[in-house]
Design a protein around this motif. Structure first.
Motif, PDB file in Angstrom:
ATOM      1  N   GLN A  18     -16.417 -11.971   9.649  1.00  8.57           N
ATOM      2  CA  GLN A  18     -17.486 -12.515   8.815  1.00  8.57           C
ATOM      3  C   GLN A  18     -18.055 -11.463   7.855  1.00  8.57           C
ATOM      4  N   ASP A  19     -17.343 -10.355   7.664  1.00  9.53           N
ATOM      5  CA  ASP A  19     -17.893  -9.252   6.874  1.00  9.53           C
ATOM      6  C   ASP A  19     -17.159  -9.055   5.551  1.00  9.53           C
ATOM      7  N   GLY A  20     -16.474 -10.083   5.093  1.00 12.00           N
ATOM      8  CA  GLY A  20     -15.803  -9.983   3.807  1.00 12.00           C
ATOM      9  C   GLY A  20     -14.369  -9.503   3.872  1.00 12.00           C
ATOM     10  N   ARG A  21     -13.917  -9.058   5.037  1.00 13.59           N
ATOM     11  CA  ARG A  21     -12.517  -8.649   5.171  1.00 13.59           C
ATOM     12  C   ARG A  21     -11.609  -9.860   5.240  1.00 13.59           C
ATOM     13  N   SER A  22     -10.403  -9.730   4.711  1.00 13.88           N
ATOM     14  CA  SER A  22      -9.398 -10.753   4.922  1.00 13.88           C
ATOM     15  C   SER A  22      -8.813 -10.566   6.320  1.00 13.88           C
ATOM     16  N   PRO A  23      -8.126 -11.586   6.875  1.00 12.82           N
ATOM     17  CA  PRO A  23      -7.527 -11.399   8.204  1.00 12.82           C
ATOM     18  C   PRO A  23      -6.492 -10.280   8.223  1.00 12.82           C
ATOM     19  N   PHE A  24      -5.868 -10.010   7.069  1.00 12.82           N
ATOM     20  CA  PHE A  24      -4.849  -8.967   7.028  1.00 12.82           C
ATOM     21  C   PHE A  24      -5.483  -7.583   6.932  1.00 12.82           C
ATOM     22  N   THR A  57       3.738  14.530   9.380  1.00 16.39           N
ATOM     23  CA  THR A  57       3.896  14.040  10.750  1.00 16.39           C
ATOM     24  C   THR A  57       4.196  12.543  10.688  1.00 16.39           C
ATOM     25  N   ARG A  58       4.413  11.935  11.844  1.00 14.44           N
ATOM     26  CA  ARG A  58       4.631  10.490  11.886  1.00 14.44           C
ATOM     27  C   ARG A  58       3.410   9.738  11.375  1.00 14.44           C
ATOM     28  N   LEU A  59       2.222  10.290  11.584  1.00 14.01           N
ATOM     29  CA  LEU A  59       1.004   9.616  11.138  1.00 14.01           C
ATOM     30  C   LEU A  59       0.867   9.654   9.618  1.00 14.01           C
ATOM     31  N   THR A  60       1.008  10.839   9.024  1.00 11.53           N
ATOM     32  CA  THR A  60       0.874  10.910   7.568  1.00 11.53           C
ATOM     33  C   THR A  60       1.983  10.126   6.879  1.00 11.53           C
ATOM     34  N   HIS A  61       3.168  10.140   7.450  1.00 17.64           N
ATOM     35  CA  HIS A  61       4.254   9.323   6.901  1.00 17.64           C
ATOM     36  C   HIS A  61       3.878   7.845   6.897  1.00 17.64           C
ATOM     37  N   SER A  62       3.317   7.360   7.997  1.00 17.26           N
ATOM     38  CA  SER A  62       2.950   5.944   8.091  1.00 17.26           C
ATOM     39  C   SER A  62       1.879   5.577   7.068  1.00 17.26           C
ATOM     40  N   MET A  63       0.942   6.460   6.834  1.00 17.52           N
ATOM     41  CA  MET A  63      -0.100   6.194   5.848  1.00 17.52           C
ATOM     42  C   MET A  63       0.473   6.162   4.434  1.00 17.52           C
ATOM     43  N   GLU A  64       1.419   7.046   4.144  1.00 18.46           N
ATOM     44  CA  GLU A  64       2.063   7.032   2.831  1.00 18.46           C
ATOM     45  C   GLU A  64       2.900   5.782   2.648  1.00 18.46           C
ATOM     46  N   VAL A  65       3.605   5.369   3.688  1.00 15.11           N
ATOM     47  CA  VAL A  65       4.401   4.140   3.617  1.00 15.11           C
ATOM     48  C   VAL A  65       3.492   2.941   3.356  1.00 15.11           C
ATOM     49  N   ALA A  66       2.334   2.909   4.006  1.00  9.34           N
ATOM     50  CA  ALA A  66       1.391   1.808   3.797  1.00  9.34           C
ATOM     51  C   ALA A  66       0.903   1.768   2.354  1.00  9.34           C
ATOM     52  N   LEU A  72       3.944  -2.444  -3.412  1.00 10.93           N
ATOM     53  CA  LEU A  72       5.068  -3.379  -3.443  1.00 10.93           C
ATOM     54  C   LEU A  72       4.589  -4.821  -3.305  1.00 10.93           C
ATOM     55  N   GLY A  73       3.722  -5.080  -2.314  1.00 10.82           N
ATOM     56  CA  GLY A  73       3.250  -6.439  -2.082  1.00 10.82           C
ATOM     57  C   GLY A  73       2.469  -6.989  -3.259  1.00 10.82           C
ATOM     58  N   GLY A  74       1.556  -6.195  -3.814  1.00  9.70           N
ATOM     59  CA  GLY A  74       0.758  -6.655  -4.941  1.00  9.70           C
ATOM     60  C   GLY A  74       1.585  -6.907  -6.180  1.00  9.70           C
ATOM     61  N   GLN A  75       2.527  -6.013  -6.455  1.00 12.50           N
ATOM     62  CA  GLN A  75       3.363  -6.181  -7.647  1.00 12.50           C
ATOM     63  C   GLN A  75       4.302  -7.368  -7.497  1.00 12.50           C
ATOM     64  N   VAL A  76       4.842  -7.577  -6.296  1.00 11.81           N
ATOM     65  CA  VAL A  76       5.695  -8.743  -6.058  1.00 11.81           C
ATOM     66  C   VAL A  76       4.924 -10.039  -6.296  1.00 11.81           C
ATOM     67  N   ALA A  77       3.691 -10.090  -5.821  1.00 14.50           N
ATOM     68  CA  ALA A  77       2.881 -11.296  -6.024  1.00 14.50           C
ATOM     69  C   ALA A  77       2.723 -11.608  -7.512  1.00 14.50           C
ATOM     70  N   GLY A  99      -0.262  -7.573  -0.608  1.00 18.71           N
ATOM     71  CA  GLY A  99      -0.447  -6.129  -0.498  1.00 18.71           C
ATOM     72  C   GLY A  99      -0.990  -5.728   0.851  1.00 18.71           C
ATOM     73  N   ASP A 100      -1.982  -6.482   1.347  1.00 13.51           N
ATOM     74  CA  ASP A 100      -2.594  -6.155   2.640  1.00 13.51           C
ATOM     75  C   ASP A 100      -1.641  -6.413   3.807  1.00 13.51           C
TER      76      ASP A 100
END
Length: 439
Positions: A18-24, A57-66, A72-77, A99-100
């Protein structure tokens, strides 16, 4: 109905914020605040416990991938709207949602990896292959055995997201179906994976264990994912957004592994520059003029990622390529004009970085650590309830149930060990070095 019409499906009883966030966006927040995500800060990406603070590290890699996944998601839309594939009137919402969704799935894409990266996966596979009798004792069927003989970080990740984190009895994180669908690059079980010889890329590895088979099948029904073959249960077509998650991962590791290699002195700047210019074009050379090679390298990396994102999006929305209905058997980057250059980046990193003597040495140490831990905990499991040392050892495993079937007890052992960080696995193996149990 298309896959766009199933984006808002999710677990029964899922309450939207209920705080303005989307479910994604809520999905992404649940992933980021999970302990499994946090532990990736000390899990190997390429270089075990790197000496340089710069190396990922695996963490920074995951954040960069996100970050790449969101683009990618936003441009595809936006491209889908221009082509008329997406419905009218949803441009802004759909661009944000895609994108989300892709960003959230990217955050989690490595969340199931064990310590020591892909070497850790192989270490667990080889241990179970060499200790079948002690581990399985004739109590597991072939499908259950395959979960361990082919231990897979992607399948462990699905288990973490849907069962182990937040609420073990109510669907884990209870993420939206589209997020889980995008996360699942390999929508089949271990018995239906085909390895490197897979014709359809979604069967190169596997994405769920028998313990989550019912959860996975229910998700495919809600998302409308078809079976690859009407007579082949256990293997489905991908969710289309899974191609984007895979592309985000491929873009990041191919580009930044070479960047890391330069920083570590394993790859010459001029070698990397030549390959990056093959992607962005030599006409772009004026765009990256800077005072130092470090600054030039950073700009080259940024421009290369941008060029690969643009090419991937165009390939994805082209109906002739079959990505929109997940019929394409190849990865997204394979159908871009930059495929050859991107493969050269991977080849360079493989020869100069992945097989670096220091990296290989640390990987060998990791194999020894995981084999030692599996030796101990499976022996403890087999020792029986009257063996005091064994029972003390098993008490270290969260949610271990001595009365559960062997399959569930083995899952508890592998959940515990695969969830360790590199450092904690080493420290635990060292602390338990003098513990002796019957083989």
């Amino acid at each position: 109905m298309t896959w766009l019409d199933t984006l808002k499906s999710g677990p029964d009883g899922r309450r939207l914020p209920q705080d303005g966030r989307s479910p994604f966006q809520q999905d992404a927040d649940r992933i980021v605040f999970s302990s499994a995500f946090r532990r990736m800060q000390d899990k190997t990406q390429v270089h075990p416990q790197p000496q340089s603070d710069y190396v990922r590290t695996r963490l920074t890699h995951s954040m960069e991938v996100a970050s790449v996944g969101r683009s990618l998601g936003g441009q595809v839309a936006r491209l889908l709207f221009r082509s008329g594939y997406a419905p009218e009137g949803r441009h802004r919402d759909l661009a944000a949602d895609l994108g989300d969704i892709v960003a959230a799935a990217c955050l989690a894409h490595d969340i199931g990896n064990p310590p020591f990266g892909h070497t850790g996966e192989q270490a667990m596979q080889t241990w179970f292959d060499a200790h079948r009798e002690a581990a399985f004792a004739g109590d597991l069927d072939a499908a259950q055995q395959a979960d361990f003989l082919l231990f897979e970080g992607n399948a462990q990740g699905f288990r973490i997201l849907t069962r182990l984190q937040m609420d073990r009895n109510q669907g884990g994180m209870r993420l939206m179906d589209a997020t889980l669908g995008a996360f699942t690059k390999y929508p089949c079980d271990a018995q239906h994976r085909q390895g490197r010889d897979a014709v359809y890329i979604g069967r190169k590895k596997h994405g769920y264990k028998q313990s989550e088979a019912a959860l996975f099948e229910a998700m495919t029904l809600r998302l409308g994912l078809p079976l690859l073959d009407a007579e082949l249960s256990g293997a489905w077509r991908r969710h289309p957004l899974a191609y984007l998650v895979e592309a985000a991962d491929d873009i990041c590791y191919r580009v930044v592994d070479v960047e890391d290699g330069v920083k570590l002195g394993r790859i010459g700047f001029s070698e990397a520059e030549e390959l990056f210019l093959a992607i962005i074009g030599t006409g772009m050379s004026d765009r990256y003029r800077a005072r130092s090679n470090d600054e030039k390298l950073s700009t080259l990396r940024s421009l290369s990622i941008g060029a690969l994102i643009d090419a991937a999006c165009r390939a994805f929305v082209d109906p002739a390529n079959g990505f929109l209905d997940a019929a394409q058997p190849k990865a997204l980057l394979d159908l871009t004009p930059h495929d050859a250059a991107a493969r050269q980046l991977k080849t360079l990193a493989m020869g100069r970085v992945y097989l670096w003597e220091r990296t290989v040495t640390e990987e060998l140490k990791g194999i020894t650590v995981l084999h030692r831990l599996l030796d101990l905990f499976v022996a403890a499991m087999n020792a029986g309830p009257r063996h005091v040392t064994a029972q003390r050892l098993l008490s270290l495993i969260p949610h271990y149930d001595a009365a559960a079937p062997r399959y569930q007890r083995l899952l508890a052992v592998t959940d515990y060990i695969s969830g360790m960080t590199d450092r904690y696995a080493k420290e635990t193996a060292e602390r338990l070095r003098e513990v002796a149990l019957p083989a």
